[in-house]
Design an enzyme around this catalytic site. Structure first.
Site, mmCIF file in Angstrom:
data_model
loop_
_atom_site.group_PDB
_atom_site.id
_atom_site.type_symbol
_atom_site.label_atom_id
_atom_site.label_comp_id
_atom_site.label_asym_id
_atom_site.label_seq_id
_atom_site.Cartn_x
_atom_site.Cartn_y
_atom_site.Cartn_z
ATOM 1 N N LYS A 1 -3.014 6.500 15.370
ATOM 2 C CA LYS A 1 -4.056 7.184 14.611
ATOM 3 C C LYS A 1 -5.179 7.550 15.571
ATOM 4 C CE LYS A 1 -3.254 4.810 10.185
ATOM 5 N NZ LYS A 1 -3.776 3.789 9.241
ATOM 6 N N ASP B 1 -0.429 -1.530 12.804
ATOM 7 C CA ASP B 1 -1.507 -0.585 12.498
ATOM 8 C C ASP B 1 -2.838 -1.296 12.671
ATOM 9 O OD1 ASP B 1 -3.240 1.334 11.526
ATOM 10 O OD2 ASP B 1 -2.617 1.166 9.442
ATOM 11 N N GLU C 1 -2.880 9.655 -1.074
ATOM 12 C CA GLU C 1 -1.965 10.335 -0.157
ATOM 13 C C GLU C 1 -0.862 11.107 -0.876
ATOM 14 O OE1 GLU C 1 -0.769 7.431 2.725
ATOM 15 O OE2 GLU C 1 -2.808 7.206 3.488
ATOM 16 N N GLN D 1 0.796 -1.224 0.000
ATOM 17 C CA GLN D 1 0.000 0.000 0.000
ATOM 18 C C GLN D 1 0.831 1.278 0.000
ATOM 19 O OE1 GLN D 1 -4.012 0.144 1.844
ATOM 20 N NE2 GLN D 1 -2.986 1.337 3.410
ATOM 21 N N GLU E 1 5.272 -2.041 8.037
ATOM 22 C CA GLU E 1 3.998 -1.935 8.737
ATOM 23 C C GLU E 1 3.046 -3.022 8.250
ATOM 24 O OE1 GLU E 1 0.389 1.354 8.693
ATOM 25 O OE2 GLU E 1 2.463 2.063 8.529
ATOM 26 N N ASP F 1 4.421 0.103 4.082
ATOM 27 C CA ASP F 1 3.163 -0.297 4.710
ATOM 28 C C ASP F 1 2.544 -1.338 3.792
ATOM 29 O OD1 ASP F 1 0.710 -0.689 5.835
ATOM 30 O OD2 ASP F 1 -0.031 1.355 5.537
#
Length: 432
Positions: A337, A312, A205, A163, A285, A242
């Site tokens: 987060k 995460d 992003e 990702q 991650e 990630d």
């Protein structure tokens, strides 16, 4: 006391054009605070519940007017008259009002909006910038910006399985120098991709999102870009991944659909080890799915003394899940987060639990963001030494990087850049 006088919520849009919650709070002494709630694309199943309206005829069912109503009609009457500066009491009251384990009644987006607004109003009432209000004089270390310069997975229609491909400019003396290096690599990467005839459209992003033949191809292009920009891979700039493996994990077969094949956990573990032997990767991650506790413990035991493994979806900023990971030896780093857990207090508790048990923490944005810069102040306040907030493109991402520039300037000679110290597990690549 910063006595709460009024609370009001409204529906606004996030960076993906989806509705989210904004809460405005004012205290009797005139201090004002605003809480803007982000939203994720790839979300862990154990995350606190994000309340959506579900009416497909309005915003495709993604409206948040019921969460807004929960703030204005349920939460506001109960918190007016409370001390906004008593963050724990305020958050505990809202959690009690909700009465569910995952904020499944009022919604985490309703509770977090009020929690953040109170935090900002309290800081203004105290006459302090947010990082100083939260962290006191200890908050002076600028985090390494882990910049997501190539997007895949759920952030880019699965251009790659992985990702996020991030660069980590840790080999510099100041945050501003590190930011400059990251930006230069980002722009150089665009030219590298263009020369290869690849698309340079952007993902959620801000990173480039070309369709790749394999997941490893992205790493090769990033290595080329780092060198072409005049920097030394590994010594000055490392790579963070990630994987977000829950997104391509099949619960029925117990396997991962990766690089076009069905892969088991043993294959994935070997794959990661080969990657870190080949590339200057300092952090991975979510290498395994969010309930794969044994696999997480296995990779941490095997490679955790040379790499950061960030939880995460595994941990969802939840102190209870983090404690389970600590007990099992699963992961060695916490992704932070705010909206995963849904309140400021619980977020701070998770960071403190991680620190007390030798875990690093990386404060993170979400793919659906706002111009809010709370995470920048939070990273400095709690000395997390790492932040990830996307590519140096798109206003909602750049706002966070620019806020860190402001903080660095405000701190003056007391500002320190985390640099190599951010990745304490990565002895293979980093300077002593």
């Amino acid at each position: 006391m910063a006595v709460i006088e009024s609370v009001y919520a409204r529906q606004i849009l996030d960076s993906r054009g989806n509705p989210t919650v904004e809460v405005y709070l004012e205290t009797e002494d005139g201090a004002q605070g605003k809480g803007l709630v982000p939203s994720g694309a790839s979300t862990g199943e154990a995350e606190a519940w994000e309340r959506r309206d579900g009416d497909k005829s309005v915003y495709g069912g993604k409206g948040v007017l019921n969460a807004v109503k929960a703030v204005n009609e349920v939460i506001a009457p109960k918190v007016i008259g409370m001390d906004a500066a008593d963050q724990r009491a305020l958050d505990d009251l809202m959690i009690e009002l909700d009465g569910t384990p995952n904020k499944g009644k009022l919604g985490a987006n309703a509770i977090l909006g009020v929690s953040l607004a109170a935090l900002y109003a309290s800081a203004e009432s105290a006459g302090l910038p947010l990082y100083r209000y939260i962290g006191g004089t200890n908050g002076h270390i600028l985090p390494v910006p882990n910049m997501n310069i190539m997007n895949g997975g759920a952030h880019a229609d699965f251009a790659t399985d992985i990702q996020e491909y991030m660069i980590s400019p840790y080999g510099f003396d100041t945050y501003s120098e590190a930011l400059r290096a990251g930006v230069e690599v980002y722009h150089t990467l665009k030219n590298v991709l263009k020369k290869e005839g690849l698309n340079t459209g952007l993902g959620d992003e801000g990173g480039f999102a070309p369709k790749m033949k394999s997941n490893e191809d992205s790493l090769k292009y990033i290595m080329d870009a780092i060198s072409a920009a005049g920097y030394e891979p590994g010594k000055q700039i490392g790579i963070c991944l990630d994987v977000a493996s829950s997104e391509f994990y099949n619960k029925e077969t117990g396997k991962y659909r990766f690089d076009g094949e069905e892969r088991d956990s043993a294959y994935m573990l070997d794959y990661y080890e080969n990657l870190i032997n080949e590339y200057p990767i300092v952090s991975i991650e979510d290498p395994f799915n969010e309930e794969g506790w044994e696999d997480w413990a296995a990779i941490t035991a095997r490679l955790g003394d040379r790499l950061q493994f960030v939880g995460d979806d595994l941990l969802v900023t939840n102190p209870a899940r983090l404690q389970k990971a600590i007990d099992l030896g699963a992961a060695n780093s916490l992704l932070v987060k705010l909206n995963q857990i849904g309140s400021v207090t619980e977020t701070l508790d998770a960071i403190e639990l991680a620190t007390a048990n030798g875990y690093t923490s990386m404060v993170s944005h979400r793919s659906g963001e706002t111009p809010d810069t709370t995470i920048s102040d939070l990273a400095v306040a709690k000395n997390t030494r790492q932040i990830k907030t996307g590519a140096p493109a798109r206003g909602e991402r750049v706002a966070k990087y620019n806020r860190l520039l402001e903080i660095e300037e405000e701190l003056g000679s007391t500002a320190q850049y985390a640099g190599y110290t951010a990745f304490k597990a990565c002895k293979k690549y980093l300077a002593k």
